[in-house]
Design a protein around this motif. Structure first.
Motif, PDB file in Angstrom:
ATOM      1  N   ALA A  38      -2.716   4.605   2.090  1.00  4.28           N
ATOM      2  CA  ALA A  38      -2.446   4.441   3.300  1.00  4.28           C
ATOM      3  C   ALA A  38      -2.845   2.956   3.622  1.00  4.28           C
ATOM      4  O   ALA A  38      -3.645   2.229   3.252  1.00  4.28           O
ATOM      5  CB  ALA A  38      -3.850   5.163   4.411  1.00  4.28           C
ATOM      6  N   PRO A  39      -1.961   2.344   4.469  1.00  4.31           N
ATOM      7  CA  PRO A  39      -2.232   0.880   5.003  1.00  4.31           C
ATOM      8  C   PRO A  39      -3.328   0.897   5.763  1.00  4.31           C
ATOM      9  O   PRO A  39      -3.936   1.617   6.561  1.00  4.31           O
ATOM     10  CB  PRO A  39      -0.892   0.752   5.866  1.00  4.31           C
ATOM     11  N   GLN A  40      -4.200  -0.276   5.622  1.00  7.00           N
ATOM     12  CA  GLN A  40      -5.573  -0.588   5.866  1.00  7.00           C
ATOM     13  C   GLN A  40      -5.336  -1.408   6.923  1.00  7.00           C
ATOM     14  O   GLN A  40      -5.071  -2.894   6.814  1.00  7.00           O
ATOM     15  CB  GLN A  40      -6.510  -1.122   4.825  1.00  7.00           C
ATOM     16  N   ALA A  78       4.933   3.198   8.052  1.00  7.38           N
ATOM     17  CA  ALA A  78       4.421   4.335   7.488  1.00  7.38           C
ATOM     18  C   ALA A  78       5.375   5.339   7.773  1.00  7.38           C
ATOM     19  O   ALA A  78       5.713   6.292   6.917  1.00  7.38           O
ATOM     20  CB  ALA A  78       3.169   4.645   7.905  1.00  7.38           C
ATOM     21  N   SER A  79       5.771   5.532   8.897  1.00  8.19           N
ATOM     22  CA  SER A  79       6.637   6.530   9.363  1.00  8.19           C
ATOM     23  C   SER A  79       8.192   6.504   8.686  1.00  8.19           C
ATOM     24  O   SER A  79       8.557   7.383   8.183  1.00  8.19           O
ATOM     25  CB  SER A  79       7.024   6.607  11.014  1.00  8.19           C
ATOM     26  N   ALA A  80       8.604   5.449   8.748  1.00  6.88           N
ATOM     27  CA  ALA A  80       9.947   4.957   7.930  1.00  6.88           C
ATOM     28  C   ALA A  80       9.819   5.271   6.453  1.00  6.88           C
ATOM     29  O   ALA A  80      10.733   5.573   5.691  1.00  6.88           O
ATOM     30  CB  ALA A  80      10.468   3.843   8.240  1.00  6.88           C
ATOM     31  N   HIS A  81       8.558   5.079   5.826  1.00  4.38           N
ATOM     32  CA  HIS A  81       8.262   5.297   4.430  1.00  4.38           C
ATOM     33  C   HIS A  81       8.090   6.510   4.021  1.00  4.38           C
ATOM     34  O   HIS A  81       8.431   7.117   2.975  1.00  4.38           O
ATOM     35  CB  HIS A  81       7.193   4.427   3.996  1.00  4.38           C
ATOM     36  N   GLY A  82       7.769   7.246   5.162  1.00  6.11           N
ATOM     37  CA  GLY A  82       7.365   8.729   4.839  1.00  6.11           C
ATOM     38  C   GLY A  82       5.920   8.895   4.434  1.00  6.11           C
ATOM     39  O   GLY A  82       5.387   9.970   3.795  1.00  6.11           O
ATOM     40  N   GLY A  83       5.014   8.029   5.125  1.00  3.93           N
ATOM     41  CA  GLY A  83       3.476   8.234   5.186  1.00  3.93           C
ATOM     42  C   GLY A  83       3.132   7.432   3.830  1.00  3.93           C
ATOM     43  O   GLY A  83       3.689   6.902   2.675  1.00  3.93           O
ATOM     44  N   PRO A  84       1.691   7.438   3.588  1.00  5.67           N
ATOM     45  CA  PRO A  84       0.884   8.290   4.576  1.00  5.67           C
ATOM     46  C   PRO A  84       0.546   7.163   5.711  1.00  5.67           C
ATOM     47  O   PRO A  84       0.803   6.019   5.732  1.00  5.67           O
ATOM     48  CB  PRO A  84      -0.589   8.278   3.708  1.00  5.67           C
ATOM     49  N   SER A  93       0.804  -1.106  -0.016  1.00  9.48           N
ATOM     50  CA  SER A  93      -0.211  -0.059   0.011  1.00  9.48           C
ATOM     51  C   SER A  93       0.909   1.313  -0.012  1.00  9.48           C
ATOM     52  O   SER A  93       0.607   2.428  -0.766  1.00  9.48           O
ATOM     53  CB  SER A  93      -0.833  -0.090   1.231  1.00  9.48           C
ATOM     54  N   LEU A  94       2.099   1.290   0.797  1.00 11.77           N
ATOM     55  CA  LEU A  94       2.764   2.518   0.879  1.00 11.77           C
ATOM     56  C   LEU A  94       3.485   2.700  -0.354  1.00 11.77           C
ATOM     57  O   LEU A  94       3.479   3.635  -0.815  1.00 11.77           O
ATOM     58  CB  LEU A  94       3.894   2.322   1.963  1.00 11.77           C
TER      59      LEU A  94
END
Length: 354
Positions: free
Chosen positions: A234-236, A293-299, A228-229
């Motif tokens: 956004a990851p569901q 998500a944080s490490a990838h830069g979101g969402p 998803s990222l």
């Protein structure tokens, strides 16, 4: 030692091949490269490679020539889409294992390391404040729809506290995939008794890391979120995100296989020994999604409240037996592993893992 690695071109199998070569062993890879698992030709391992299905007895017989031990990774993995997948799971996982073991018996190969899974336990270990350790009943769609996700005591209705599962816990597979993984262990145990073989089953927890397949209904939750990222979505997160799991890095799992292959020769003949293979650091699915998500830069992840009836609520391992008996220790911590995985390449996949 010459080691046949079935499914050795797959996600975990390819890392095992690398670990074996690094330990001075000679891996031989058998992989069907089925289109469902490999829509294109993947990078092939740096080892002798045989393209064939583990259900092909003639091909397995040829692959076993000169082999000292087998590391059996070939399987269809994940929860699947619905019960219509059952014949494929049973065919790939159980028939494939039976063919392999029959040919090992004929070839005189007596050492096996099996890719087991924590799914054989069903739900994890729970304690009731009044009744001690209890087994929760099947999850009910009505409860999940109403947002009642935590298992409760069947006697008093109290919410249960999750804990770590040991290898001696009762097995209680709660979906088709889990049932086939337990059947693989039973087949391997029967083989060991019949031929004085020695077998180890490494019950993997939630394996993640570089090279994990993307965009597949059969992969684990870490792959779903990472895919998803990569699409900018956004990851569901299902349920409320508080489901507890043990996320273990694929290089640590590969190292566990290498250690088990060395140790299996010393196991008592005619036995199968199971080892939980987890990081020892339980985290919630929501925590994992947030870290990725944080490490990838979101969402940022979105908690949906949706559910899959075949999922369990909490399952986390006690891997002390593997550490104490075989000297294995995980080396990749949760934060570092998720930071790496957030930026790592994934392999293309159209379906089941090989």
């Amino acid at each position: 030692m010459r080691v046949l690695v079935t499914g050795g071109a797959g996600f975990i199998g390819s890392h095992i091949v690398t670990a074996l070569k690094g330990g001075g062993h000679e891996p031989v890879v058998l992989d069907a490269l089925l289109p469902a698992a490999h829509p294109g030709t993947p990078p092939l391992p740096d080892a002798r490679f045989l393209r064939a299905d583990v259900r092909d007895a003639d091909a397995v017989r040829a692959a076993l020539r000169g082999v000292d031990a087998v590391c059996h990774q070939a399987a269809m993995v994940g929860l699947g889409k619905d019960f219509a997948d059952a014949p494929d799971y049973v065919g790939c996982n159980d028939l494939g294992t039976a063919v392999l073991l029959a040919e090992m018996a004929a070839a005189g190969v007596r050492r096996l390391v099996l890719a087991g899974s924590m799914v054989v336990y069903g739900e994890g270990r729970y304690e009731c404040p009044r009744h001690g350790v209890v087994r929760p009943g099947p999850r009910q769609a009505a409860d999940l729809t109403a947002g009642r996700f935590e298992p409760r005591c069947l006697d008093c209705g109290a919410e249960l506290a999750p804990g770590l599962v040991g290898e001696d816990a009762p097995t209680d597979p709660r979906n088709v995939y889990a049932t086939t993984k337990l059947a693989q262990e039973h087949l391997a145990a029967a083989w060991a008794r019949c031929v004085d073989g020695r077998a180890v089953s490494l019950r993997y927890h939630n394996v993640y890391g570089p090279g994990m397949p993307r965009d597949t209904p059969y992969a684990g939750v870490a792959s779903f979120f990472r895919s998803s990222l990569a699409r900018g979505e956004a990851p569901q997160v299902f349920e409320d995100g508080a489901q507890r799991r043990d996320f273990v890095h694929v290089t640590d799992v590969a190292a566990a296989n290498a250690v088990a292959l060395e140790a299996v020769a010393a196991r008592p003949a005619g036995t199968l020994t199971a080892y939980n293979t987890g990081s020892g650091e339980p985290h919630t699915v929501g925590e994992m999604a947030a870290a990725l998500a944080s490490a990838h830069g979101g969402p940022a992840p979105v908690v949906t409240g949706r559910f899959r009836l075949g999922d369990v609520r909490h399952i986390t391992a006690d891997s002390a037996r593997l550490r104490d008996e075989l000297g294995w220790h995980p080396t990749v911590g949760f934060a570092a592993g998720m930071a790496e995985f957030a930026q790592a390449d994934q392999r293309a996949s159209a379906g089941a893992a090989g």
